[in-house]
Design a protein around this motif. Sequence first.
Motif, short mmCIF file in Angstrom:
data_model
loop_
_atom_site.label_atom_id
_atom_site.label_comp_id
_atom_site.label_asym_id
_atom_site.label_seq_id
_atom_site.Cartn_x
_atom_site.Cartn_y
_atom_site.Cartn_z
N THR A 95 -36.98 14.82 46.11
CA THR A 95 -35.59 14.90 46.56
C THR A 95 -34.97 13.51 46.76
O THR A 95 -34.30 13.25 47.75
CB THR A 95 -35.46 15.73 47.86
N SER A 97 -32.32 10.69 45.75
CA SER A 97 -31.05 10.45 45.08
C SER A 97 -30.68 8.98 45.23
O SER A 97 -31.45 8.18 45.77
CB SER A 97 -29.96 11.36 45.68
N SER A 117 -38.27 13.87 38.02
CA SER A 117 -37.79 15.11 38.65
C SER A 117 -37.14 14.87 40.00
O SER A 117 -37.46 15.51 41.00
CB SER A 117 -38.95 16.12 38.77
N ASN A 118 -36.22 13.92 40.03
CA ASN A 118 -35.37 13.68 41.19
C ASN A 118 -33.92 13.68 40.72
O ASN A 118 -33.63 14.20 39.64
CB ASN A 118 -35.76 12.37 41.86
N THR A 119 -33.03 13.11 41.50
CA THR A 119 -31.62 12.98 41.08
C THR A 119 -31.19 11.53 41.20
O THR A 119 -30.14 11.21 41.74
CB THR A 119 -30.70 13.88 41.91
N GLY A 121 -29.64 8.16 40.10
CA GLY A 121 -28.53 7.83 39.23
C GLY A 121 -28.42 6.33 38.99
O GLY A 121 -29.38 5.58 39.18
N HIS A 141 -36.22 13.36 33.90
CA HIS A 141 -35.55 14.40 34.67
C HIS A 141 -34.82 13.82 35.88
O HIS A 141 -35.04 14.20 37.02
CB HIS A 141 -36.55 15.48 35.09
N ASN A 142 -33.97 12.85 35.60
CA ASN A 142 -33.06 12.30 36.59
C ASN A 142 -31.67 12.26 35.98
O ASN A 142 -31.41 12.95 34.98
CB ASN A 142 -33.52 10.91 37.04
N ILE A 143 -30.77 11.48 36.54
CA ILE A 143 -29.41 11.35 35.99
C ILE A 143 -29.09 9.89 35.77
O ILE A 143 -27.96 9.44 35.98
CB ILE A 143 -28.37 12.03 36.91
N ASN A 164 -32.28 12.32 30.81
CA ASN A 164 -31.39 11.47 31.58
C ASN A 164 -30.07 11.34 30.84
O ASN A 164 -29.76 12.18 29.98
CB ASN A 164 -32.04 10.11 31.83
#
Length: 782
Positions: A95, A97, A117-119, A121, A141-143, A164
């Motif tokens: 979790t 970010s 596998s987080n968010t 950025g 698997h993030n942004i 991504n």
Amino acid sequence: MVTPLIMADGDSKSLSLVPFLLLILITAPAVTGDSLDSDSQVLLSFKSYLESWNPTERGKYNEWETEKKDVCQWPGITCTPEGSRVTGISLTDSTISGHLFRNFSALTQLTFLDLSSNTIGGSIPDDLNRCHNLKYLNLSHNIIGGELSLSGLSNLEVLDLSVNQIAGEVHSTFPTLCNSLVVANLSNNNFSGRIDDIFNECRYLKYVDLKYNRFSGEIWAGFRRLVKFSVSGNRLSGNISASMFRGNCTLQVLDLCGNGFVGEFPGQVSNCHNLNVLDLWGNNFTGNIPAEIGSISSLRGLHLGKNEFSRDIPETLLNLSNLVFLGLSRNNFGGDVQGIFGRFTQVKYLVLYGNSYVGGIHSSNILTLPNLSRLDLSYNNFSGLLPSKISQMQSLTFLILAYNNFSGDIPREYGNMPRLQALDLSSNRLTGSIPASFGKLTSLLWLMLANNSLSGEIPREIGNCSSLLWFNVANNQLSGGLYPEFTNMGSNPTPTFEVNRQKRDYIIAGSGECLVMKRWIPAEFPPFIFGLETLTKRSCRSLWDHVREGKCIFPVCPPGSTVGPLDISGYLQLSGNKLSGEVPANISQMKKLSMLHLGLNEFEGKLPIEIGLLPLVFLNLTRNKFSGQIPQEIGNLSSLQNLDLSYNNFSGNFPTSLNDLSEMSKFNISYNPFISGVVPYRGQLATFEKDSFLGNPLLQLPSFFNQSGNNNTSSGERDNGREEEDDDGASIDMLVFYWSTFSFYVVALMGILVLVYFDCPWCRAWLRLVEAFTVSLKIMLS
């Protein structure tokens, strides 16, 4: 807005301190050293940085404390064997970010970093480029966005940046990154440019995955020395020449699908003796299917669909004793199904959709294939009766005959296939009733019968289908009621999901999942619109596996909840029939039902209050004969996004509890002429247009519907929606308000005239005050 930091004693720091602290964390001099103590200081700085971005939801890094454990025992941290230095950080699915930490290079012995596998950025910071000892980097698997520049990681062996938003060309990183590189996964990003020369110096490279980007130009000619090479879903073009397969070929997976390759595909691919998967789907290959492919004894998946191959199938392909999947969809074959397909007795998945076949189902003998698990003959021109002989294929799990011209009754023998998980007969010309024998299909997940001319009642035995989560019989001529027995449908799909988890076969990927998912998962309706968004991100292969294995992928929340965790999400699509009777109260047993579409039928009676116990995201009851009070309990459906109760006979007071549905984006209660009461002028209901409330003469609407702008009404429907208990007092207040406003503007006009003639500083200040008052007045009147 920056979220305040939460202190250990529960007090929160001032908001003004947070940007300052972030600035310190980002710009402070790097903590470096050559000891475990210095490494721990860097990690504590990293922890503080993560906590500043994630003040509430936190991962295992929250347990990092020097007082309790040795650094090497912290969750996600690995050290050298003697415990002298930190060498690895693994915070996958934690979790996280915010942006990437900018001081990893201070961990001078760091060789392993996994933040997948987080968010996360932002872009990849220059600091990461200085982690010269790094061998494993996984940021998948993030942004993450920006461009790629990691040329300093000369010792890297594994690079995974998949899923991504990284863009631009990769020439600044390759080939300088290639000294030790074994794995390069850049899939599902926005990379562009050419790839024909970037891997030439990567001597140890074995696995390259570039799928779903925007690479263009010609293909890299050296791919034969890899184990896996995937470039599907790009913009590559040109020919695949025979020279690309000369010499030693170590390929096990060659995935070229979804590009613009042309010409004949070379038979020299047979030099790849260890090839497991050959995927050529979605190109412009022409000519004959190479007969030499039949000598690749290891081949398990052969994807040749959506090309322009000749309809002559080489006899040599019958020698592929390990072949599991054979796909030849959308090659414009026409005529009858080729007889050779009935001789592929080893094949489990036969996909022939979209070929304009008109016959040959029986003469080809495909219905006698002993091991067939999936048969897809959709989007052809087959006609006549459905073949009852299919029921003898006891290994069949997916039968897809949709979008043809089949007519007549559905054979009751179709209920004798115990392993069947999906039956799609939609969009044909079928008549007659739904066989009661379908109640024996306890492994069935999907039953798709929409857009036919079926009649009669839905058999009560359907309730025995304990795995049936997705049921669509829309646009038929079905009658009868929604019987209490139906509510057992989909009550226990777990055994079917367990079978799929145990028998997962990666060969299946690419066999038309995207096409069937767009039909089977109604992506235009919430919560399944999430599925559509995922499909547009070109990741439907993995999504398909998630669905059939029962993994939670759709946001659904139980009644009364304000959050939407991912869960199994079922639907009941019965619209466009002649169904009647009442909705049974025990519909509340369908705990996984998130979409209920009963529109355009003849249902009647009161809507049971138990409907408020379902995890509904979509509820459509339009054009029925429902009556009585709209249940207040619908207001408990916190995740409801689409509610249509229009064209019924609901009566009684309008339930103000609907105003609590903060997620609702579509609402229609029009043409229920017996509903009375007041629609709240504030809250969620105030966001909808007047069209949502038409044809309800007893319903008092908010006053803003009478104003010019988005919500227009006629002069005959002036506002009655505000509270009326103090009408006289309100009138006096409004009189005082209007008189005060008039007086203010008279004085304002005098000030403006003085400004015109004298240009004094205080007059300008007065003018600014007038402007501010005018803005405030507009806000109050709106």
